[in-house]
Design a protein around this motif. Structure first.
Motif, PDB file in Angstrom:
ATOM      1  N   ARG A  29     -24.485 -64.569   8.913  1.00 55.27           N
ATOM      2  CA  ARG A  29     -25.540 -64.456   7.317  1.00 55.27           C
ATOM      3  C   ARG A  29     -25.231 -65.447   6.119  1.00 55.27           C
ATOM      4  O   ARG A  29     -26.190 -65.021   5.135  1.00 55.27           O
ATOM      5  N   TYR A  75     -26.736 -63.705  -3.362  1.00 56.91           N
ATOM      6  CA  TYR A  75     -26.670 -64.711  -2.403  1.00 56.91           C
ATOM      7  C   TYR A  75     -27.809 -64.965  -1.209  1.00 56.91           C
ATOM      8  O   TYR A  75     -28.113 -66.745  -1.040  1.00 56.91           O
ATOM      9  N   GLY A  76     -28.667 -64.256  -1.044  1.00 55.80           N
ATOM     10  CA  GLY A  76     -29.700 -64.171  -0.394  1.00 55.80           C
ATOM     11  C   GLY A  76     -30.832 -65.254  -1.195  1.00 55.80           C
ATOM     12  O   GLY A  76     -31.494 -66.359  -0.575  1.00 55.80           O
ATOM     13  N   PHE A  97     -36.001 -55.888  -5.781  1.00 58.74           N
ATOM     14  CA  PHE A  97     -35.072 -56.594  -7.000  1.00 58.74           C
ATOM     15  C   PHE A  97     -34.622 -56.908  -7.950  1.00 58.74           C
ATOM     16  O   PHE A  97     -33.363 -56.283  -8.670  1.00 58.74           O
ATOM     17  N   GLY A 113     -24.597 -54.128  -2.961  1.00 60.69           N
ATOM     18  CA  GLY A 113     -26.155 -55.251  -2.777  1.00 60.69           C
ATOM     19  C   GLY A 113     -26.937 -56.258  -3.554  1.00 60.69           C
ATOM     20  O   GLY A 113     -27.200 -57.299  -3.108  1.00 60.69           O
ATOM     21  N   THR A 122     -25.431 -59.789  -2.471  1.00 60.24           N
ATOM     22  CA  THR A 122     -26.321 -59.876  -1.689  1.00 60.24           C
ATOM     23  C   THR A 122     -27.272 -60.190  -1.333  1.00 60.24           C
ATOM     24  O   THR A 122     -27.592 -61.341  -1.365  1.00 60.24           O
ATOM     25  N   MET A 123     -28.263 -60.146  -2.311  1.00 63.28           N
ATOM     26  CA  MET A 123     -29.507 -60.456  -3.304  1.00 63.28           C
ATOM     27  C   MET A 123     -29.463 -61.863  -3.152  1.00 63.28           C
ATOM     28  O   MET A 123     -30.334 -62.755  -3.628  1.00 63.28           O
ATOM     29  N   THR A 135     -29.404 -51.219  -2.228  1.00 61.60           N
ATOM     30  CA  THR A 135     -29.806 -52.029  -3.553  1.00 61.60           C
ATOM     31  C   THR A 135     -29.045 -51.938  -4.622  1.00 61.60           C
ATOM     32  O   THR A 135     -28.809 -52.359  -5.738  1.00 61.60           O
ATOM     33  N   PHE A 169     -27.443 -55.915   6.519  1.00 65.19           N
ATOM     34  CA  PHE A 169     -26.284 -56.187   6.576  1.00 65.19           C
ATOM     35  C   PHE A 169     -25.043 -54.662   6.266  1.00 65.19           C
ATOM     36  O   PHE A 169     -25.335 -54.005   6.576  1.00 65.19           O
ATOM     37  N   PRO A 221     -37.217 -62.580  -4.670  1.00 61.47           N
ATOM     38  CA  PRO A 221     -37.250 -61.513  -5.679  1.00 61.47           C
ATOM     39  C   PRO A 221     -38.142 -60.502  -5.477  1.00 61.47           C
ATOM     40  O   PRO A 221     -39.626 -61.541  -5.450  1.00 61.47           O
ATOM     41  N   TYR A 226     -33.784 -56.607   3.343  1.00 60.89           N
ATOM     42  CA  TYR A 226     -32.475 -58.032   3.575  1.00 60.89           C
ATOM     43  C   TYR A 226     -31.527 -57.344   3.394  1.00 60.89           C
ATOM     44  O   TYR A 226     -30.409 -57.398   3.505  1.00 60.89           O
ATOM     45  N   VAL A 227     -31.059 -55.995   1.597  1.00 60.01           N
ATOM     46  CA  VAL A 227     -29.742 -55.087   2.049  1.00 60.01           C
ATOM     47  C   VAL A 227     -29.002 -54.488   3.382  1.00 60.01           C
ATOM     48  O   VAL A 227     -28.430 -54.619   3.321  1.00 60.01           O
ATOM     49  N   TYR A 228     -30.283 -53.809   3.451  1.00 56.81           N
ATOM     50  CA  TYR A 228     -29.838 -53.270   4.950  1.00 56.81           C
ATOM     51  C   TYR A 228     -29.932 -54.179   6.725  1.00 56.81           C
ATOM     52  O   TYR A 228     -29.529 -53.410   7.288  1.00 56.81           O
ATOM     53  N   LYS A 286     -39.135 -55.599   0.193  1.00 58.08           N
ATOM     54  CA  LYS A 286     -37.858 -57.431   0.400  1.00 58.08           C
ATOM     55  C   LYS A 286     -36.475 -56.572   0.657  1.00 58.08           C
ATOM     56  O   LYS A 286     -35.736 -57.059   1.099  1.00 58.08           O
ATOM     57  N   ALA A 287     -36.296 -56.037  -0.626  1.00 51.21           N
ATOM     58  CA  ALA A 287     -34.512 -56.290  -1.067  1.00 51.21           C
ATOM     59  C   ALA A 287     -34.197 -55.426  -0.390  1.00 51.21           C
ATOM     60  O   ALA A 287     -33.046 -55.354   0.346  1.00 51.21           O
ATOM     61  N   ASP A 288     -34.692 -53.567  -0.143  1.00 56.15           N
ATOM     62  CA  ASP A 288     -34.394 -52.910   0.712  1.00 56.15           C
ATOM     63  C   ASP A 288     -34.056 -53.726   2.742  1.00 56.15           C
ATOM     64  O   ASP A 288     -33.130 -53.259   3.087  1.00 56.15           O
ATOM     65  N   PHE A 306     -34.278 -64.768   0.664  1.00 53.88           N
ATOM     66  CA  PHE A 306     -34.563 -63.838   0.317  1.00 53.88           C
ATOM     67  C   PHE A 306     -35.770 -64.028  -1.089  1.00 53.88           C
ATOM     68  O   PHE A 306     -35.208 -65.471  -1.862  1.00 53.88           O
TER      69      PHE A 306
END
Lengths: 360, 480
Positions: free
Chosen positions: B475, A49-50, A62, A43, A46-47, A38, B37, A58, B33-35, B29-31, A56
């Motif tokens: 994704r 775009y989510g 984040f 990372g 990615t977030m 992250t 992919f 926040p 989500y990122v993991y 949530k962030a972790d 996603f």
């Protein structure tokens, strides 16, 4: 439209351009410290775009990761697809600030700039106003050290560089980099109302001001080192005679491409330069970039100490830089590094101070 | 395909935290989500991300997984390209990046021992003073050794230096049922029973969790020289490659750029590469005299096959300049259609070396039937070809076209006697084509998996256990 990520939407193609290859990870000073994905540029992309796809929401992690980015832009340099991760981070900051995710240190800095015109809220700031040939934008950091700044202006005059100095206020760089866009635009108007931004060439002491004046005001700006370098050939000089290493400020090296000039200056004033591992376009952040000092001082210090460790490994007697923020951050990290390793702090010097000392 | 979830509940996560420490467990949530992919195109969130610090901790987690029936997905730098570490049934991702110590370098024994989280380039920096190295993939600056072993990664130097498999002589592994075992040896030769360490290579995290790797070293070459050769016809370039190999000369690198790639580079960078149907970029390394001989012979072969433009250098900075076109190729291909994005499809098939021109020509013909871009390029010297599939990932029609085009590409590859993956692995995105290629071997692979991992704990639903096409768990927000 608060529920839509308007700023981020405009950068969607940047996020899609990122192939997630991960080449950015090993150049990101934040990832190298925190270790979790992250904290990597990939990372963050990615977030982001989510967020715009709605997959996603926040959370605190984040926000932490978005505000930890030092905007050193090394990820963009390394990206094989030239995806603009630093821009995406800035857009994400603007979105977060609009939604009220602000910490007290950021609020204080914003209030300082908006209420007083400089980042230190110094109402008694001295402007060494004078007529001259080329406008000089001094910047908040140098204005906060009036004696030093006066000496630097004398140095310029000794080298037959005649700066025109008028009153100025903060260029707005700290506001922009922290995501306070409304306040940034207001600050720009305040500066433009007192400082002509008419496309004439100008100079500055500060690498961050330089990049901001170029990008946001469209001004042709040079760092003073670019001019000083040429003038030193004819100047009477005392040789400093020190072994030094040089820390390239991100905004000056990767941003403005000013890489050779400081090295040539160091050579001209009799310094023996020993390079660190990460230099020039591949320089590493000192730990002071991107407003991180208002967000995560501990991380900032760890990054600074990593940079000091690189400098110590060169065997140099001192580390020299050309940015006031880098100078302050490295000084603090040098003290902490020394305390941790029970050694004497590696001296940190601004290159202009060395040139002042060298001029006869 | 029905995916039976293998999730880790809060009790499990608490137990894991008691094993590794709370600061090594992430559930934000962030972790998550990122993991979800890797560098591929699939996504699914895990229930927790964990950074273990020892094989013993990993063994405890794996034993817990068998008792509580949750999935465990070992992950290195997350640079895999086919959804290898996407936790498709949920569960716990083990982030191995923290296990990143180089444990031993023994140049006299021609080996080094590393933990799986060591980045390939970091190892090579440590080996450089000893004048050795480990050949890595194009992602060597980010990829970890554990991931390289688990995918049998290789790169542009595979013709001369081989793949990761050729350097692994031993390893420590946590098995799917929690035993910590050693496979292989510290000796260069070993006829001591089944080569279990080789079985672990390319297993994509489905048969064990690698916790230590013993690698054989390759000597750093004394000298490198490079040349480029441009041909009016792709077949001339192909014939040159075949002639070089048959000589026999094994260049360190032998890359092919097709006309489409050359055009893209010239358009994006203004490098002004000679307009050609095919361009070869060749590098030879080794003892200076051998390098000189090889380059001389290669230039003669290029000349014989009608190269209309050649450049040669042994100056390191000039080599970089000579290869600038190849280095600029990836972003240049993206720039062909800026509104499109790169997706990792048909990314690394391999064909017999002599079939490279036929494959490249075929790929271009296939591309011309669709609205998406599929420019081909590759490591011509070992028959390993790439395409860079460019499409609008939020356009369902493009995905449907991609599915058809990719099937046509793999049909051609298999017809030419090739394989669907030369250096990246199978995971999700190539599973259905892999099954087409290896139908008779799959029951035996499955039997090994079922025997070693009876509860299907490690990285489930990958390779032969992925039953769908690549069009699920994408994704991108696209309805298909």
């Amino acid at each position: 439209m608060q529920d839509k990520y308007i700023d981020l939407e405009t950068l969607k193609q940047e996020m899609l351009t990122c192939t997630m290859c991960g080449f950015c990870k090993q150049v990101c000073p934040v990832f190298l410290d925190v270790g979790w994905d992250t904290g990597s540029p990939r990372g963050r992309m990615t977030m982001a775009y989510g967020l715009i796809t709605g997959e996603f929401e926040p959370d605190e992690t984040f926000r932490e990761r978005i505000f930890q980015c030092t905007q050193c832009t090394d990820c963009y340099r390394r990206c094989p697809s030239s995806a603009k991760c630093p821009d995406v981070v800035l857009a994400a900051r603007r979105e977060l600030v609009r939604r009220g995710f602000i910490n007290p240190a950021q609020t204080k800095l914003v209030e300082n700039v908006c209420n007083t015109g400089n980042i230190f809220a110094d109402l008694d700031v001295e402007f060494p106003e004078q007529n001259g040939e080329i406008p000089l934008f001094i910047g908040c950091q140098h204005l906060s050290r009036p004696n030093n700044t006066k000496k630097t202006i004398k140095l310029l005059q000794a080298l037959k560089i005649y700066p025109k100095i008028i009153r100025e206020v903060c260029c707005g760089f700290p506001l922009a980099i922290m995501g306070f866009e409304k306040e940034h635009q207001e600050q720009k108007s305040r500066l433009e109302s007192i400082f002509p931004m008419n496309g004439d060439p100008m100079i500055t002491f500060c690498p961050s001001c330089l990049m901001h004046l170029k990008k946001e005001y469209g001004q042709p700006v040079q760092h003073v080192l670019q001019i000083i370098n040429n003038k030193l050939d004819d100047a009477p000089l005392d040789m400093i005679g020190k072994t030094v290493t040089y820390h390239d400020p991100c905004d000056l090296s990767r941003g403005a491409g000013v890489i050779d000039e400081p090295r040539e200056i160091l050579r001209k004033i009799g310094c023996d330069l020993r390079e660190m591992t990460h230099v020039k376009k591949e320089s590493r952040c000192c730990g002071g970039g991107g407003g991180i000092l208002t967000w995560d001082e501990s991380l900032s210090d760890r990054m600074g100490m990593a940079r000091i460790a690189e400098a110590v490994n060169t065997g140099a007697e001192m580390i020299v830089t050309s940015c006031p923020t880098c100078e302050q951050t490295l000084k603090k990290s040098a003290r902490n590094y020394a305390e941790k390793n029970s050694t004497k702090p590696l001296p940190v010097r601004h290159i202009l101070d060395l040139v002042i000392k060298a001029i006869k | 395909m029905e995916i039976i979830q293998k999730r880790a509940d809060q009790d499990v996560i608490n137990t894991i935290a008691s094993i590794v420490g709370q600061d090594r467990v992430r559930t934000s949530k962030a972790d998550l989500y990122v993991y979800g992919f890797d560098a591929g195109m699939h996504r699914n969130c895990p229930d927790a991300v964990v950074r273990p610090s020892s094989p013993e901790e990993i063994a405890q987690i794996v034993r817990l997984a068998n008792r509580k029936n949750f999935a465990v997905i070992p992950r290195g730098a997350g640079t895999a390209l086919c959804g290898h570490v996407t936790p498709i049934a949920g569960g716990v991702v083990l982030d191995m990046q923290g296990l990143n110590n180089i444990l031993e370098i023994s140049s006299g024994d021609l080996l080094c021992i590393v933990q799986p989280g060591v980045v390939c380039d970091h190892l090579n920096a440590a080996l450089k003073p000893y004048r050795f190295f480990i050949p890595g993939p194009a992602s060597s600056e980010a990829a970890t050794l554990g991931g390289m072993v688990a995918t049998n990664a290789s790169g542009a130097k595979a013709l001369k230096y081989g793949a990761t498999r050729d350097y692994v002589i031993g390893m420590q592994v946590v098995m799917p049922t929690g035993e910590i075992v050693r496979f292989g040896t510290k000796t260069l030769k070993n006829s001591s029973g089944y080569q279990m360490e080789k079985l672990m290579i390319g297993m994509e995290g489905t048969l064990g969790i690698i916790t230590e790797i013993t690698l054989k070293l390759a000597p750093l070459p004394e000298k490198t020289a490079a040349c480029t050769a441009s041909f009016q016809k792709l077949l001339q370039a192909g014939q040159t490659v075949a002639d070089i190999i048959a000589k026999p000369i094994f260049p360190a690198q032998l890359e092919l750029m097709s006309e489409m790639c050359i055009r893209a580079v010239n358009k994006a960078t203004g490098l002004n590469l000679p307009e050609a149907d095919g361009m070869l970029l060749i590098a030879c390394d080794g003892h200076p005299e051998a390098v000189n001989d090889e380059i001389r012979s290669i230039r003669q072969l290029c000349d014989k096959n009608g190269a209309f433009h050649m450049q040669y250098t042994e100056d390191p900075t000039q080599i970089e300049a000579l290869w600038r076109g190849r280095k600029q190729m990836i972003p240049s291909l993206s720039a062909l259609k800026p509104e499109f994005s790169t997706v990792m499809l048909a990314d690394d098939m391999a064909v017999p070396i002599s079939k490279v021109p036929e494959a490249v020509t075929g790929f271009i013909e296939i591309q011309n039937r669709y609205d998406i871009y599929i420019p081909p390029y590759g490591h011509a010297g070992d028959g390993n070809l790439h395409t860079k599939v460019l499409l609008d990932p939020e356009n369902p029609d493009h995905w449907r076209q991609a599915e058809k085009a990719v099937q046509e590409i793999y049909d051609l590859v298999l017809k030419l006697g090739g394989t669907v993956t030369g250096e990246h692995g199978v995971a999700i995105s190539k599973a259905s084509y892999f099954k087409q290629e290896r139908a008779d071997a799959i029951p035996f692979m499955r039997a090994i998996k079922r025997t070693l991992d009876p509860n299907n704990i490690l990285n489930p639903y990958k390779i032969f256990d992925w039953e769908d096409s690549f069009l699920t768990h994408l994704r991108y927000p696209v309805e298909l």
